[in-house]
Write a protein that holds these residues in place. Structure first.
Motif, PDB file in Angstrom:
ATOM      1  N   GLN A   1      30.551  43.030  30.823  1.00  0.00           N
ATOM      2  CA  GLN A   1      32.153  43.268  30.973  1.00  0.00           C
ATOM      3  C   GLN A   1      32.406  43.354  32.521  1.00  0.00           C
ATOM      4  O   GLN A   1      33.616  42.936  32.782  1.00  0.00           O
ATOM      5  N   SER A   2      31.713  44.084  33.530  1.00  0.00           N
ATOM      6  CA  SER A   2      32.316  44.163  34.831  1.00  0.00           C
ATOM      7  C   SER A   2      31.388  43.470  35.692  1.00  0.00           C
ATOM      8  O   SER A   2      30.075  43.302  35.408  1.00  0.00           O
ATOM      9  N   CYS A   3      31.829  42.897  36.745  1.00  0.00           N
ATOM     10  CA  CYS A   3      31.197  41.938  37.804  1.00  0.00           C
ATOM     11  C   CYS A   3      31.234  42.521  39.078  1.00  0.00           C
ATOM     12  O   CYS A   3      32.493  43.198  39.435  1.00  0.00           O
ATOM     13  N   TRP A   4      30.093  42.709  39.869  1.00  0.00           N
ATOM     14  CA  TRP A   4      30.239  43.244  41.251  1.00  0.00           C
ATOM     15  C   TRP A   4      31.036  42.558  41.992  1.00  0.00           C
ATOM     16  O   TRP A   4      31.191  41.247  42.041  1.00  0.00           O
TER      17      TRP A   4
ATOM     18  N   ALA B   1      39.588  39.048  40.053  1.00  0.00           N
ATOM     19  CA  ALA B   1      40.769  39.512  39.393  1.00  0.00           C
ATOM     20  C   ALA B   1      41.693  38.304  39.017  1.00  0.00           C
ATOM     21  O   ALA B   1      42.329  38.383  37.962  1.00  0.00           O
ATOM     22  N   SER B   2      41.643  37.459  39.890  1.00  0.00           N
ATOM     23  CA  SER B   2      42.325  36.022  39.555  1.00  0.00           C
ATOM     24  C   SER B   2      41.574  35.357  38.338  1.00  0.00           C
ATOM     25  O   SER B   2      42.473  34.624  37.975  1.00  0.00           O
TER      26      SER B   2
ATOM     27  N   ASN C   1      36.385  44.711  35.803  1.00  0.00           N
ATOM     28  CA  ASN C   1      36.079  44.736  34.286  1.00  0.00           C
ATOM     29  C   ASN C   1      36.988  43.640  33.629  1.00  0.00           C
ATOM     30  O   ASN C   1      38.321  43.987  33.630  1.00  0.00           O
ATOM     31  N   PHE C   2      36.362  43.026  32.959  1.00  0.00           N
ATOM     32  CA  PHE C   2      37.108  41.847  32.480  1.00  0.00           C
ATOM     33  C   PHE C   2      37.461  42.273  31.023  1.00  0.00           C
ATOM     34  O   PHE C   2      38.002  41.369  30.132  1.00  0.00           O
TER      35      PHE C   2
END
Length: 136
Positions: A115-118, A91-92, A131-132
Motif C-alpha cells: 500500500q505504500s511506495c518509497w 501523490a499524483s 500510502n495509496f
C-alpha cells in the motif's frame, strides 16, 4: 445596416461559444479517462504528467536503499534511465475513485504489491513513502 451586422456577429459568437462548451462536456471526460495508457511493454504512460511508470513493482516488500537500487537498475520497457519517483509524483497517481488489483487507490494499469511506495526524498535520516490506501 451596421446595427443588424453587429447583432449577427454577436449571435455567431454566442453560438460558437455554446458549441465549444457543449463539446467540452462530451470530449473532456473521454480525455480524462485516457490519462493512463498501456504501452504494451510493461510500462504505463501518464499523459497528464508526461511520466512513464512501470506497470508493476518488484513484487515483494523491500527497504528504501534496496528500492532505490531496484529503480536505478530497472530495465523495463526498453529504457535504462529509470529512477525512484518523488513524493509529489507518487501523490499524483493517487485516485480515490479507482482501486487497482491490490486494493489500493491507483489506476488499474499500475499494480503494486504494497500500500505504500518509497519516494526518492528523505526527511533528515528518514525515508519518505506515499500510502495509496489513505492518500498521504
Amino acid at each position: 445596416m451596421r446595427f443588424y451586422a453587429r447583432i449577427l456577429l454577436t449571435q455567431k459568437i454566442i453560438i460558437a461559444f455554446g458549441i465549444i462548451v457543449i463539446i467540452g462536456f462530451f470530449v473532456m471526460p473521454v480525455v480524462a479517462m485516457d490519462r493512463f495508457l498501456d504501452n504494451g511493454d510493461g510500462t504505463v504512460a501518464d499523459t497528464k504528467t508526461g511520466l512513464t511508470w512501470a506497470s508493476k513493482d518488484n513484487g515483494i516488500p523491500i527497504n528504501w536503499p534496496d528500492a532505490l537500487s531496484y529503480c536505478q537498475n530497472y530495465r523495463g520497457g526498453g529504457h535504462t534511465d529509470w529512477r525512484m519517483p518523488t513524493l509529489a509524483e507518487l501523490a499524483s497517481l493517487y485516485d480515490p475513485e479507482n482501486i487497482n488489483r491490490g486494493g489500493y487507490h491507483l489506476n488499474k494499469l499500475i499494480d503494486t504489491s504494497a500500500q505504500s511506495c518509497w519516494a526518492a526524498e528523505t526527511r533528515g535520516f528518514k525515508a519518505v513513502r506515499f500510502n495509496f490506501t489513505y492518500g498521504r
